[in-house]
Design a protein around this motif. Structure first.
Motif, PDB file in Angstrom:
ATOM      1  N   TYR A  37      18.323  42.146  38.751  1.00  0.00           N
ATOM      2  CA  TYR A  37      19.133  41.249  39.532  1.00  0.00           C
ATOM      3  C   TYR A  37      20.408  42.133  40.391  1.00  0.00           C
ATOM      4  O   TYR A  37      20.827  43.371  39.382  1.00  0.00           O
ATOM      5  CB  TYR A  37      20.219  39.999  38.828  1.00  0.00           C
ATOM      6  CG  TYR A  37      19.397  38.838  38.471  1.00  0.00           C
ATOM      7  CD1 TYR A  37      18.202  38.945  36.926  1.00  0.00           C
ATOM      8  CD2 TYR A  37      19.097  37.735  39.171  1.00  0.00           C
ATOM      9  CE1 TYR A  37      17.245  38.242  37.009  1.00  0.00           C
ATOM     10  CE2 TYR A  37      18.662  36.876  38.548  1.00  0.00           C
ATOM     11  CZ  TYR A  37      17.728  37.077  38.127  1.00  0.00           C
ATOM     12  OH  TYR A  37      16.867  35.734  37.848  1.00  0.00           O
ATOM     13  N   GLN A  39      24.576  41.237  41.970  1.00  0.00           N
ATOM     14  CA  GLN A  39      25.574  41.278  42.443  1.00  0.00           C
ATOM     15  C   GLN A  39      26.324  41.634  43.171  1.00  0.00           C
ATOM     16  O   GLN A  39      27.230  42.655  42.863  1.00  0.00           O
ATOM     17  CB  GLN A  39      26.357  40.502  41.440  1.00  0.00           C
ATOM     18  CG  GLN A  39      26.720  38.991  41.640  1.00  0.00           C
ATOM     19  CD  GLN A  39      27.544  38.411  40.531  1.00  0.00           C
ATOM     20  OE1 GLN A  39      27.392  38.716  38.983  1.00  0.00           O
ATOM     21  NE2 GLN A  39      27.788  36.866  40.397  1.00  0.00           N
ATOM     22  N   GLU A  44      26.267  34.818  44.587  1.00  0.00           N
ATOM     23  CA  GLU A  44      25.768  34.790  42.934  1.00  0.00           C
ATOM     24  C   GLU A  44      24.583  36.384  43.284  1.00  0.00           C
ATOM     25  O   GLU A  44      24.533  36.823  43.555  1.00  0.00           O
ATOM     26  CB  GLU A  44      24.933  33.325  43.622  1.00  0.00           C
ATOM     27  CG  GLU A  44      25.362  32.000  44.059  1.00  0.00           C
ATOM     28  CD  GLU A  44      25.017  31.020  43.495  1.00  0.00           C
ATOM     29  OE1 GLU A  44      25.967  30.002  42.961  1.00  0.00           O
ATOM     30  OE2 GLU A  44      24.471  30.693  42.720  1.00  0.00           O
ATOM     31  N   ARG A  45      24.681  35.695  41.748  1.00  0.00           N
ATOM     32  CA  ARG A  45      23.703  36.928  41.282  1.00  0.00           C
ATOM     33  C   ARG A  45      21.787  36.841  42.268  1.00  0.00           C
ATOM     34  O   ARG A  45      21.828  35.494  42.078  1.00  0.00           O
ATOM     35  CB  ARG A  45      23.109  37.244  40.695  1.00  0.00           C
ATOM     36  CG  ARG A  45      22.640  37.967  38.927  1.00  0.00           C
ATOM     37  CD  ARG A  45      23.200  37.929  38.268  1.00  0.00           C
ATOM     38  NE  ARG A  45      24.278  38.462  37.557  1.00  0.00           N
ATOM     39  CZ  ARG A  45      25.085  38.351  36.540  1.00  0.00           C
ATOM     40  NH1 ARG A  45      23.928  39.307  35.142  1.00  0.00           N
ATOM     41  NH2 ARG A  45      26.675  38.742  35.497  1.00  0.00           N
TER      42      ARG A  45
END
Length: 118
Positions: A37, A39, A44-45
């Motif tokens: 992921y 960020q 938002e991630r």
């Protein structure tokens, strides 16, 4: 004790490459799908890439397809993210995550900063 430790982040010029690593311990690595992921502040991630436990299935966000490659070495309990043709918009903190969907389990690393700038 479960640990996910990312490394390999840093400052790179646009068009350059970086290879992130995530070393896992404390759980049976090959039975967990692994995700990367990212960020940025105030956002938002975002899921970047995912790979199945044995590595046979991968998926990517549209924004990184053709530029990023996720892979894993189950003998070394490590997942990688090869990032090529980097763009300024790839600047973010990158996190690896381990999950077992059937048990609703997810673990997170602490993140590594990637900055793409000239």
């Amino acid at each position: 004790q479960v640990q996910l430790v990312e490394s390999g982040g840093g400052l790179v010029q646009p068009g350059g490459s970086l290879r992130l690593s995530c070393a896992a311990s404390g759980f049976l690595f090959s039975t967990y799908a692994m995700d990367w992921y990212r960020q940025t502040p105030g956002k938002e991630r975002e899921l970047v890439a995912t790979i199945s436990g044995l590595g046979g299935r991968t998926n990517y966000a549209e924004s990184v397809k053709g530029r990023f490659t996720i892979s894993r070495d189950n003998a070394k309990n490590t997942v990688f993210l090869q990032m090529n043709s980097l763009k300024p918009e790839d600047t973010a903190v990158y996190f690896c995550s381990a999950r077992r969907d059937e048990f609703h389990i997810r673990y997170w690393g602490q993140g590594t900063q990637v900055t793409v700038s000239s």
